[in-house]
Scaffold this active site. Structure first.
Site, PDB file in Angstrom:
ATOM      1  N   GLU A  92       0.832  -1.200   0.000  1.00 36.98           N
ATOM      2  CA  GLU A  92       0.000   0.000   0.000  1.00 36.98           C
ATOM      3  C   GLU A  92       0.875   1.262   0.000  1.00 36.98           C
ATOM      4  O   GLU A  92       1.982   1.260   0.537  1.00 36.98           O
ATOM      5  CB  GLU A  92      -0.928   0.010   1.221  1.00 36.98           C
ATOM      6  CG  GLU A  92      -1.981  -1.090   1.134  1.00 36.98           C
ATOM      7  CD  GLU A  92      -3.076  -0.983   2.183  1.00 36.98           C
ATOM      8  OE1 GLU A  92      -4.239  -1.215   1.824  1.00 36.98           O
ATOM      9  OE2 GLU A  92      -2.784  -0.671   3.355  1.00 36.98           O
ATOM     10  N   CYS A 105       3.518   8.646   0.613  1.00 38.16           N
ATOM     11  CA  CYS A 105       4.100   7.777   1.620  1.00 38.16           C
ATOM     12  C   CYS A 105       4.338   6.424   0.954  1.00 38.16           C
ATOM     13  O   CYS A 105       3.390   5.777   0.512  1.00 38.16           O
ATOM     14  CB  CYS A 105       3.137   7.646   2.804  1.00 38.16           C
ATOM     15  SG  CYS A 105       3.687   6.495   4.067  1.00 38.16           S
ATOM     16  N   CYS A 112       6.557  -6.514   7.115  1.00 36.74           N
ATOM     17  CA  CYS A 112       7.615  -5.978   7.976  1.00 36.74           C
ATOM     18  C   CYS A 112       7.920  -7.024   9.036  1.00 36.74           C
ATOM     19  O   CYS A 112       7.029  -7.757   9.460  1.00 36.74           O
ATOM     20  CB  CYS A 112       7.124  -4.687   8.641  1.00 36.74           C
ATOM     21  SG  CYS A 112       8.379  -3.867   9.660  1.00 36.74           S
ATOM     22  N   CYS A 116       6.450  -4.242  15.839  1.00 35.33           N
ATOM     23  CA  CYS A 116       5.902  -3.209  16.738  1.00 35.33           C
ATOM     24  C   CYS A 116       4.442  -3.562  17.072  1.00 35.33           C
ATOM     25  O   CYS A 116       3.646  -3.858  16.176  1.00 35.33           O
ATOM     26  CB  CYS A 116       5.977  -1.830  16.085  1.00 35.33           C
ATOM     27  SG  CYS A 116       7.657  -1.307  15.717  1.00 35.33           S
ATOM     28  N   CYS A 119       1.298  -1.711  15.333  1.00 31.02           N
ATOM     29  CA  CYS A 119       1.317  -1.459  13.883  1.00 31.02           C
ATOM     30  C   CYS A 119       0.750  -2.628  13.095  1.00 31.02           C
ATOM     31  O   CYS A 119       1.101  -3.786  13.322  1.00 31.02           O
ATOM     32  CB  CYS A 119       2.753  -1.181  13.451  1.00 31.02           C
ATOM     33  SG  CYS A 119       2.911  -0.795  11.700  1.00 31.02           S
ATOM     34  N   GLY A 159       7.023  -1.584   6.093  1.00 31.37           N
ATOM     35  CA  GLY A 159       8.415  -2.030   6.040  1.00 31.37           C
ATOM     36  C   GLY A 159       9.368  -1.131   6.789  1.00 31.37           C
ATOM     37  O   GLY A 159       9.031  -0.002   7.157  1.00 31.37           O
ATOM     38  N   SER A 191      11.882   7.116   7.784  1.00 30.75           N
ATOM     39  CA  SER A 191      11.598   6.764   9.179  1.00 30.75           C
ATOM     40  C   SER A 191      12.127   5.374   9.506  1.00 30.75           C
ATOM     41  O   SER A 191      11.930   4.430   8.749  1.00 30.75           O
ATOM     42  CB  SER A 191      10.084   6.814   9.407  1.00 30.75           C
ATOM     43  OG  SER A 191       9.780   6.541  10.750  1.00 30.75           O
ATOM     44  N   SER A 214      11.403   6.403  15.222  1.00 31.28           N
ATOM     45  CA  SER A 214      10.206   6.019  15.976  1.00 31.28           C
ATOM     46  C   SER A 214      10.628   5.649  17.387  1.00 31.28           C
ATOM     47  O   SER A 214      11.146   4.560  17.617  1.00 31.28           O
ATOM     48  CB  SER A 214       9.531   4.830  15.295  1.00 31.28           C
ATOM     49  OG  SER A 214       9.211   5.174  13.966  1.00 31.28           O
ATOM     50  N   LEU A 215      10.408   6.557  18.309  1.00 35.39           N
ATOM     51  CA  LEU A 215      10.884   6.346  19.679  1.00 35.39           C
ATOM     52  C   LEU A 215       9.767   5.736  20.530  1.00 35.39           C
ATOM     53  O   LEU A 215       9.924   4.658  21.093  1.00 35.39           O
ATOM     54  CB  LEU A 215      11.372   7.689  20.241  1.00 35.39           C
ATOM     55  CG  LEU A 215      12.111   7.648  21.566  1.00 35.39           C
ATOM     56  CD1 LEU A 215      13.316   6.718  21.526  1.00 35.39           C
ATOM     57  CD2 LEU A 215      12.568   9.055  21.963  1.00 35.39           C
ATOM     58  N   HIS A 216       8.687   6.444  20.673  1.00 34.37           N
ATOM     59  CA  HIS A 216       7.451   5.947  21.298  1.00 34.37           C
ATOM     60  C   HIS A 216       7.509   5.656  22.789  1.00 34.37           C
ATOM     61  O   HIS A 216       6.465   5.426  23.418  1.00 34.37           O
ATOM     62  CB  HIS A 216       6.908   4.708  20.577  1.00 34.37           C
ATOM     63  CG  HIS A 216       6.639   4.905  19.110  1.00 34.37           C
ATOM     64  ND1 HIS A 216       6.079   6.057  18.599  1.00 34.37           N
ATOM     65  CD2 HIS A 216       6.865   4.100  18.038  1.00 34.37           C
ATOM     66  CE1 HIS A 216       5.966   5.939  17.291  1.00 34.37           C
ATOM     67  NE2 HIS A 216       6.444   4.775  16.933  1.00 34.37           N
ATOM     68  N   CYS A 333      -0.923   6.386   9.747  1.00 34.25           N
ATOM     69  CA  CYS A 333       0.303   5.720  10.211  1.00 34.25           C
ATOM     70  C   CYS A 333      -0.026   4.391  10.874  1.00 34.25           C
ATOM     71  O   CYS A 333      -0.883   4.325  11.751  1.00 34.25           O
ATOM     72  CB  CYS A 333       1.024   6.550  11.248  1.00 34.25           C
ATOM     73  SG  CYS A 333       1.483   8.147  10.690  1.00 34.25           S
TER      74      CYS A 333
HETATM   75  N1  SAH Z   1       9.532   1.041   9.899  1.00 35.50           N
HETATM   76  C1  SAH Z   1       9.618   2.464   9.947  1.00 35.50           C
HETATM   77  C2  SAH Z   1       8.652   3.188   9.018  1.00 35.50           C
HETATM   78  C3  SAH Z   1       7.199   2.748   8.991  1.00 35.50           C
HETATM   79  S1  SAH Z   1       6.052   3.257  10.210  1.00 35.50           S
HETATM   80  C4  SAH Z   1       9.433   2.939  11.365  1.00 35.50           C
HETATM   81  O1  SAH Z   1       9.058   2.151  12.198  1.00 35.50           O
HETATM   82  O2  SAH Z   1       9.719   4.099  11.639  1.00 35.50           O
HETATM   83  C5  SAH Z   1       5.855   4.987  10.148  1.00 35.50           C
HETATM   84  C6  SAH Z   1       5.521   5.545  11.516  1.00 35.50           C
HETATM   85  O3  SAH Z   1       4.193   5.189  11.954  1.00 35.50           O
HETATM   86  C7  SAH Z   1       6.457   5.035  12.612  1.00 35.50           C
HETATM   87  O4  SAH Z   1       6.814   6.075  13.458  1.00 35.50           O
HETATM   88  C8  SAH Z   1       5.574   4.046  13.333  1.00 35.50           C
HETATM   89  O5  SAH Z   1       6.054   3.758  14.618  1.00 35.50           O
HETATM   90  C9  SAH Z   1       4.250   4.758  13.291  1.00 35.50           C
HETATM   91  N2  SAH Z   1       3.125   3.907  13.601  1.00 35.50           N
HETATM   92  C10 SAH Z   1       2.985   2.581  13.430  1.00 35.50           C
HETATM   93  N3  SAH Z   1       1.794   2.155  13.855  1.00 35.50           N
HETATM   94  C11 SAH Z   1       1.148   3.261  14.312  1.00 35.50           C
HETATM   95  C12 SAH Z   1      -0.133   3.480  14.848  1.00 35.50           C
HETATM   96  N4  SAH Z   1      -0.984   2.482  15.007  1.00 35.50           N
HETATM   97  N5  SAH Z   1      -0.453   4.739  15.183  1.00 35.50           N
HETATM   98  C13 SAH Z   1       0.395   5.759  14.997  1.00 35.50           C
HETATM   99  N6  SAH Z   1       1.617   5.614  14.478  1.00 35.50           N
HETATM  100  C14 SAH Z   1       1.990   4.373  14.150  1.00 35.50           C
END
Ligand code: SAH
Length: 343
Positions: A92, A105, A112, A116, A119, A159, A191, A214-216, A333
């Site tokens: 996608e 995007c 992937c 996470c 995701c 990915g 990212s 992506s820290l979170h 996202c």
């Molecule tokens: N693999 C890379 C790029 C893809 S995800 C990465 O992890 O950075 C792009 C962004 O969306 C990342 O910051 C990811 O953590 C975030 N993301 C994934 N699932 C999400 C969700 N359910 N809500 C908000 N952001 C999310």
């Protein structure tokens, strides 16, 4: 085996064209057709002799993206594409309209393997990497379908770009090539979920793009519970890599922080985050988590988002809350998948 012509840079294409007994300038013509005009078939290359076009057909393949399905958001005109690849795998991509232009995007892998917890892209693991051509053709197919020129790209689709490093770099090289789309590197964001060796390899290239990380979560216990990648490269190693990256490139890093209700949106998390990033050349992008079925993660309440944002702003950080586009079509996202039955 036909060669993947859309992944070749101009020197490689020139060598291949010479091997066919053709003059070198033909490579420039072909490159321009592929990358400037976005030609999807050799028959479109009308300034090439027919015999050469046939030779190209016999030796090369142009990996394209076929539009399998297209969904348009009723809220904000965001368009999500489900593309079918040459081996019938699906990916996608998302087209977004901003005041400053069109942004796409792109996905970098089919699925992937980073795992996470919040995701959707990772739920069924990874199938394969995308070739540079397949990352490019997402952009080219979208431009063709809409009759537009895309000015900004975010490598934030399905990915992990650093799990497919060489193809991701070739994509960047080709999309910014002055003989092709000539996109500005400053208009590209990449990212990563925190693949530390990838951050160092990218630093060596010293590109003008924006690195998003992506820290979170601000500590190992919490981050490991949300992102398995943290067990391999824990927070302190990741932040050191980010500090080294900004020192090497003078580029500001953008930290992504998805706010999950009751998990990482507390005042204590905000304090820890501010302490962790203290003194860094960075930007913090807060994303109220997009809810994905099966993850059990809920969006933070607006007042908690505000509280988190205000705390960081008060500590002097550049902080923004990401506007969510395309959530009604599962294009936001973390909502991209490799299935045909979505949403
Ligand atoms: N693999 C890379 C790029 C893809 S995800 C990465 O992890 O950075 C792009 C962004 O969306 C990342 O910051 C990811 O953590 C975030 N993301 C994934 N699932 C999400 C969700 N359910 N809500 C908000 N952001 C999310």
């Amino acid at each position: 085996m036909k060669r993947d012509v859309l992944s070749m840079d101009l020197p490689e294409l020139t060598a291949a064209v010479k091997e066919m007994g053709q003059p070198a300038y033909r490579a420039g013509q072909i490159f321009s057709w592929l990358h400037k005009s976005g030609a999807a078939d050799f028959d479109e290359m009308t300034n090439l002799p027919k015999t050469l076009r046939e030779t190209l057909h016999d030796n090369f393949v142009i990996f394209g993206c076929a539009i399998e399905k297209k969904l348009i958001s009723e809220y904000d005109e965001t368009v999500k594409y489900l593309f079918r690849l040459h081996d019938s795998e699906f990916i996608e991509s998302v087209l977004m309209k901003y005041k400053y232009g069109w942004s796409v995007c792109v996905s970098s892998q089919v699925g992937c393997r980073m795992g996470c917890r919040f995701c959707a892209s990772t739920m069924n693991g990874v199938v394969r990497n995308l070739a540079a051509s397949e990352i490019l053709s997402q952009v080219y197919a979208i431009q063709r379908d809409n009759g537009i020129r895309v000015s900004h790209i975010v490598m934030m689709g399905m990915g992990e770009p650093f799990d497919n490093f060489d193809n991701a770099m070739r994509f960047l090289e080709l999309i910014t090539d002055e003989n092709g789309q000539n996109l500005s590197m400053r208009h590209i964001s990449l990212s990563t979920c925190g693949v530390v060796p990838g951050i160092y390899k990218l630093a060596e290239k010293n590109l003008q793009l924006t690195l998003s990380v992506s820290l979170h979560a601000p500590d190992n216990a919490l981050r490991s519970s949300m992102m398995p990648v943290n067990k391999k490269w824990p927070v302190e190693e990741l932040i050191k890599a980010c500090r080294d990256y900004t020192a090497a490139t003078s580029r500001r890093i953008s930290f992504e922080y998805a706010l999950v209700s009751g998990v990482n949106d507390t005042p204590e998390c905000a304090q820890k985050l501010a302490a962790l990033l203290k003194g860094m050349l960075c930007h913090v992008n807060l994303i109220p988590v997009n809810e994905v079925d099966g993850t059990g993660m809920k969006k933070s309440a607006p007042e908690n988002v505000k509280r988190f944002e205000s705390y960081l702003a008060g500590k002097g950080f550049a902080v923004t809350v990401r506007r969510t586009l395309g959530s009604d079509i599962n294009a936001a996202c973390g909502q991209l998948r490799r299935t045909r039955i979505n949403p």
